[in-house]
Design a protein around this motif. Structure first.
Motif, PDB file in Angstrom:
ATOM      1  N   GLN A  18       0.838  -1.185   0.000  1.00  0.00           N
ATOM      2  CA  GLN A  18       0.000   0.000   0.000  1.00  0.00           C
ATOM      3  C   GLN A  18       0.879   1.243   0.000  1.00  0.00           C
ATOM      4  OE1 GLN A  18      -2.310  -0.652   3.574  1.00  0.00           O
ATOM      5  NE2 GLN A  18      -0.927   0.599   4.824  1.00  0.00           N
ATOM      6  N   GLY A  19       0.302   2.363  -0.422  1.00  0.00           N
ATOM      7  CA  GLY A  19       1.111   3.568  -0.483  1.00  0.00           C
ATOM      8  C   GLY A  19       0.315   4.775  -0.898  1.00  0.00           C
ATOM      9  N   GLU A  65      -3.955   0.166  -2.537  1.00  0.00           N
ATOM     10  CA  GLU A  65      -3.650  -1.052  -1.785  1.00  0.00           C
ATOM     11  C   GLU A  65      -3.784  -2.253  -2.707  1.00  0.00           C
ATOM     12  OE1 GLU A  65      -4.857  -1.625   2.446  1.00  0.00           O
ATOM     13  OE2 GLU A  65      -6.064  -3.281   1.617  1.00  0.00           O
ATOM     14  N   LEU A  66      -2.751  -3.094  -2.709  1.00  0.00           N
ATOM     15  CA  LEU A  66      -2.753  -4.355  -3.452  1.00  0.00           C
ATOM     16  C   LEU A  66      -2.569  -5.494  -2.452  1.00  0.00           C
ATOM     17  CD1 LEU A  66      -0.556  -3.555  -6.594  1.00  0.00           C
ATOM     18  CD2 LEU A  66      -2.964  -4.210  -6.613  1.00  0.00           C
ATOM     19  N   ARG A 110       9.347   0.949 -10.147  1.00  0.00           N
ATOM     20  CA  ARG A 110      10.110   0.819  -8.914  1.00  0.00           C
ATOM     21  C   ARG A 110      10.246  -0.655  -8.543  1.00  0.00           C
ATOM     22  NH1 ARG A 110      11.474   5.097  -9.978  1.00  0.00           N
ATOM     23  NH2 ARG A 110      11.227   7.058  -8.857  1.00  0.00           N
ATOM     24  N   ASN A 111      11.454  -1.013  -8.099  1.00  0.00           N
ATOM     25  CA  ASN A 111      11.656  -2.352  -7.544  1.00  0.00           C
ATOM     26  C   ASN A 111      11.137  -2.362  -6.113  1.00  0.00           C
ATOM     27  OD1 ASN A 111      12.830  -3.618  -9.726  1.00  0.00           O
ATOM     28  ND2 ASN A 111      14.876  -2.887  -9.215  1.00  0.00           N
ATOM     29  N   VAL A 112      10.225  -3.252  -5.829  1.00  0.00           N
ATOM     30  CA  VAL A 112       9.620  -3.338  -4.506  1.00  0.00           C
ATOM     31  C   VAL A 112       9.806  -4.754  -3.976  1.00  0.00           C
ATOM     32  CG1 VAL A 112       7.490  -3.155  -3.174  1.00  0.00           C
ATOM     33  CG2 VAL A 112       7.923  -1.572  -5.071  1.00  0.00           C
ATOM     34  N   THR A 138       3.273  -9.290   5.884  1.00  0.00           N
ATOM     35  CA  THR A 138       3.412  -7.917   6.372  1.00  0.00           C
ATOM     36  C   THR A 138       2.681  -6.966   5.436  1.00  0.00           C
ATOM     37  OG1 THR A 138       5.459  -7.540   5.137  1.00  0.00           O
ATOM     38  CG2 THR A 138       5.677  -8.371   7.402  1.00  0.00           C
ATOM     39  N   VAL A 139       2.469  -5.752   5.935  1.00  0.00           N
ATOM     40  CA  VAL A 139       1.958  -4.669   5.111  1.00  0.00           C
ATOM     41  C   VAL A 139       3.150  -3.827   4.681  1.00  0.00           C
ATOM     42  CG1 VAL A 139       0.502  -2.634   5.012  1.00  0.00           C
ATOM     43  CG2 VAL A 139      -0.264  -4.651   6.285  1.00  0.00           C
ATOM     44  N   ASN A 140       3.427  -3.786   3.382  1.00  0.00           N
ATOM     45  CA  ASN A 140       4.580  -3.081   2.838  1.00  0.00           C
ATOM     46  C   ASN A 140       4.150  -1.687   2.399  1.00  0.00           C
ATOM     47  OD1 ASN A 140       6.730  -5.506   2.374  1.00  0.00           O
ATOM     48  ND2 ASN A 140       4.651  -6.215   1.974  1.00  0.00           N
ATOM     49  N   GLU A 141       4.845  -0.666   2.892  1.00  0.00           N
ATOM     50  CA  GLU A 141       4.508   0.726   2.611  1.00  0.00           C
ATOM     51  C   GLU A 141       5.456   1.299   1.562  1.00  0.00           C
ATOM     52  OE1 GLU A 141       2.142   2.646   3.884  1.00  0.00           O
ATOM     53  OE2 GLU A 141       1.343   1.416   5.536  1.00  0.00           O
TER      54      GLU A 141
END
Length: 752
Positions: free
Chosen positions: A25-26, A60-61, A83-85, A91-94
């Motif tokens: 999410q972001g 949010e994905l 972007r490389n993520v 976990t929830v990645n921001e």
């Protein structure tokens, strides 16, 4: 085939047993204003999973697998970025993203070079034509739409029989891919179009030259990769309906699609129809028997799970294709729509399974496909040719990412093709079997942020087997037979290595140089080895002594974009050993037909393209492009099917909103084709011509429903002309005259 379906079933069943808790999410903001941006498309290409930012710029994905992925962010008026993520487990990645506004969109996201990346991060230049660009083009064929890309031309026999040309090479010298899989549908001749259309397409990517080693041994001139449409955004139902009318051919084009995504499952289905009567030339003559009808169905479904992604595609395509040949003008009255004289009845099925497994730090990609292509030639209600080509192919690729955009790919590909003739009097191609296997590797490495490099190798092996058989489709047992009535068996192996190396060097954020050195290779095709008989209005003779064709090409390009200006300049030199071509012998058969024989000679092609775009404001855009190709044999003779030099310019006016219209635009275009004064030995010179086109359109809301619409006019002044690559030139038929196209598109969307 049964084993393949069982594997798909058990794979899909196994994938549904696991459930991912990983979330990305972001928030996305504007670089200058620091305000959040609504409507940004957030898409993970490897997973075919995406969403759109809300009114507060957040997204949010859910249900993402663990590992490192490239995420694409795009919005009209902003630079596309990737972007490389890294997605951690449970976990929830921001993430926070800032987009920079631009009036020149230059960094398109492409996949055909090996990895998902923006154009400027590739060592190989990938040209692209997106769906929204193709929607406003009036040409009836996909090949005609691709001619908007500098360096891409089209061989045509009217409006339905079209073949793309990349820098002077066509037919078996280029690959046309459907979602990354090579199309196999009798593409050995300019009279046999590729069985594909633009319906259900997200974009078409073009690589000029042999620099890409990922797709097979026949990419001597380049590849055209038709990328299928993306699934719907998360938990939505989407669709669209498009209708077009062509005045010149009294043609109708209908396209309807619907797709949905719910959590980790997605699906879609689309149908298309094209129905065109004979076209009317610039001389106001009806060109007989150029009518055609297309019908197609495209469907897909898939799952995204922590262990990987699973996608299944099905494409059905059928085409009734009129063939204009000498003498038909006396048999045809009026502008015909029904094929009943001399036409091809073509059908193609393709099923493709695309799977990707995530075994950090590796990603394993497996593609398995089956194609069945049926071709009939109907002459005066009699079936003259009836054959079917079945193709089974597989591919396994292992991806390893070192860091950032650096990585390696190792792959294995295999193909089995079997052609069978049924009970028809003529055999354009004999019964045969072809088996291919290829091994390849590709390394992409960034020495610095400015210098990005790529190197690769490929080894291919092909076996061609042709059993002994009658030359015609019927038995010769009655009345006796002779050696001349039979085709002797043929069994031969071909192998070769090819390689490429390339680099992109950024002089600044706005300018870069790109260079590539590459080799390519292809074997003689079945027609070139065995052809023996009438094909159209000439007698063609194959040559079993043909050797493999190899080439070495150097490409160099420069790109600049800044603020309101874009400039591209590229040049190439392609040296071909044992170039295979069909040439007249100067002899005639006993029946009076000209005799043509496949032969080969060393050859070279060279030239380049240039493009300049200037957009001083959001409402005004000016662009101009130029392309040139020269083709010569070793003895100085000119190569066949070398396009005329082309110059294209356009002026476009558009606004975000005006009165009740949203995104209205007006577009004027000019195409100038220089005279072709260097024809091959069996061609004649071609005069220059100038065409003007006009487009107007926009979007409006009608009862809360968004509707896009437009009017396109090609050959506005109804110019009488013949293109050098028209195979109707020897019949003295001119190309299409004025064509007015009315189109409307109605999209729809709802939540699930």
């Amino acid at each position: 085939m049964k084993r393949f379906i069982l594997i798909l079933f058990f794979t899909a069943t196994g994938l549904t047993l696991t459930h991912a808790q990983n979330t990305l999410q972001g928030t996305i903001k504007d670089m200058e204003t620091d305000k959040t941006i609504e409507g940004v498309h957030v898409f993970v290409p490897e997973l075919q999973k995406g969403t759109i930012t809300n009114t507060d710029g957040t997204f949010e994905l859910n249900n993402l697998p663990e590992g490192s992925f490239k995420v694409q962010f795009s919005h009209i008026g902003y630079k596309n970025i990737i972007r490389n993520v890294t997605i951690a487990s449970d976990t929830v990645n921001e993430i926070r993203i800032v987009l920079e506004s631009t009036v020149i969109q230059s960094e398109a996201v492409v996949i055909s070079a090996g990895n998902y990346s923006t154009q400027h991060d590739n060592a190989i230049k990938v040209e692209m034509l997106q769906t929204r660009e193709m929607e406003g083009l009036s040409t009836p064929s996909l090949s005609g739409k691709l001619t908007r890309i500098p360096g891409v031309s089209m061989i045509s026999k009217g409006t339905g029989v079209t073949k793309p040309v990349i820098r002077g090479l066509s037919n078996s010298n280029i690959l046309v891919l459907n979602n990354g899989v090579k199309l196999e549908n009798f593409q050995f001749s300019e009279n046999h179009p590729f069985m594909v259309d633009e319906f259900g397409t997200d974009r078409v990517e073009v690589i000029k030259g042999p620099a890409s080693l990922l797709y097979g041994s026949d990419a001597v001139g380049g590849i055209i990769n038709i990328i299928r449409e993306k699934p719907a955004t998360d938990n939505t139902l989407e669709g669209d309906f498009t209708q077009k009318y062509h005045s010149n051919t009294n043609g109708y084009v209908t396209n309807l699609g619907v797709k949905g995504t719910h959590d980790d499952y997605f699906w879609g289905i689309r149908g298309g129809l094209k129905n065109h009567a004979d076209y009317i030339s610039g001389a106001n003559d009806i060109v007989p028997n150029t009518q055609f009808q297309n019908r197609s169905v495209h469907a897909f479904t898939g799952l995204n799970k922590p262990i990987g992604s699973f996608k299944l595609y099905y494409d059905y395509y059928t085409k009734d294709l009129g063939m204009s040949i000498p003498g038909l003008d006396t048999l045809v009255n009026g502008q015909g729509r029904t094929n009943d004289m001399w036409y091809q009845d073509l059908g193609n099925h393709m099923i493709l399974s695309k799977n990707r497994f995530y075994l950090d730090p590796f990603k394993i990609e497996t593609d398995v496909s089956f194609q069945s292509n049926h071709r009939q030639l109907i002459t005066m209600d009699q079936t003259a040719v009836d054959m079917q080509l079945n193709t089974m192919s597989y591919e396994v690729k292992v991806h390893y990412d070192f860091a950032g955009y650096s990585g390696a790919i190792l792959g294995l590909q295999g193909v089995n093709k079997q052609n069978e003739n049924f009970d028809a009097p003529n055999r354009v191609l004999p019964d045969h079997e072809v088996n291919d296997v290829g091994i390849f590797g590709l390394l992409q490495y960034n020495f610095t942020r400015k210098l990005k490099t790529q190197a690769g190798f490929r080894w291919d092996h092909r076996n061609i087997f042709i059993p002994e058989q009658p030359r015609s489709g019927h038995s010769h047992e009655e009345g006796g037979d002779s050696h001349e009535d039979h085709l002797n068996p043929f069994d031969k192996n071909y192998s070769d290595f090819s390689a490429s190396v390339g680099a992109t060097y950024r002089l600044s954020e706005s300018a870069l140089f790109r260079g590539n050195l590459a080799s390519g290779y292809r074997t003689p095709n079945i027609a070139e080895l065995t052809q023996e008989g009438l094909h159209g209005n000439r007698y063609e003779e194959g040559n079993r002594n043909l050797e493999s064709q190899t080439n070495y090409e150097a490409d160099l390009s420069f790109h600049y974009h800044c603020c309101h200006t874009l400039f591209d300049l590229s040049g190439f030199y392609n040296n071909i050993t044992n170039y295979i071509y069909l040439a007249p012998t100067g002899e005639q058969t006993a029946e009076g037909f000209d005799l043509y024989r496949y032969t080969q000679d060393n050859a070279r092609l060279y030239g380049g393209e240039a493009k300049f775009e200037f957009r001083p404001a959001e409402w005004f855009d000016f662009s101009i492009s130029y392309s040139k190709t020269i083709g010569k044999q070793e003895d100085g003779q000119n190569l066949p099917f070398i396009p005329q030099d082309k110059l294209r310019g356009s002026i476009r006016f558009e606004k975000k909103n005006w009165l009740i219209f949203k995104q209205p635009f007006v577009d004027f275009g000019v195409d100038y084709a220089f005279s072709q004064e260097y024809p091959s030995r069996f061609e004649t010179p071609t005069d220059d011509y100038l065409l003007v086109d006009f487009r107007v359109g926009g979007t409006s809301n009608l009862l809360s429903q968004r509707i896009s619409y437009g009017i396109t006019v090609d050959n506005l002044f109804d110019v009488k002309y013949i293109d050098h690559l028209s195979t109707l030139k020897n019949l003295n038929y001119y190309n299409m005259g004025r064509n007015v196209v009315f189109w409307v598109k109605i999209p729809f969307k709802s939540g699930l």
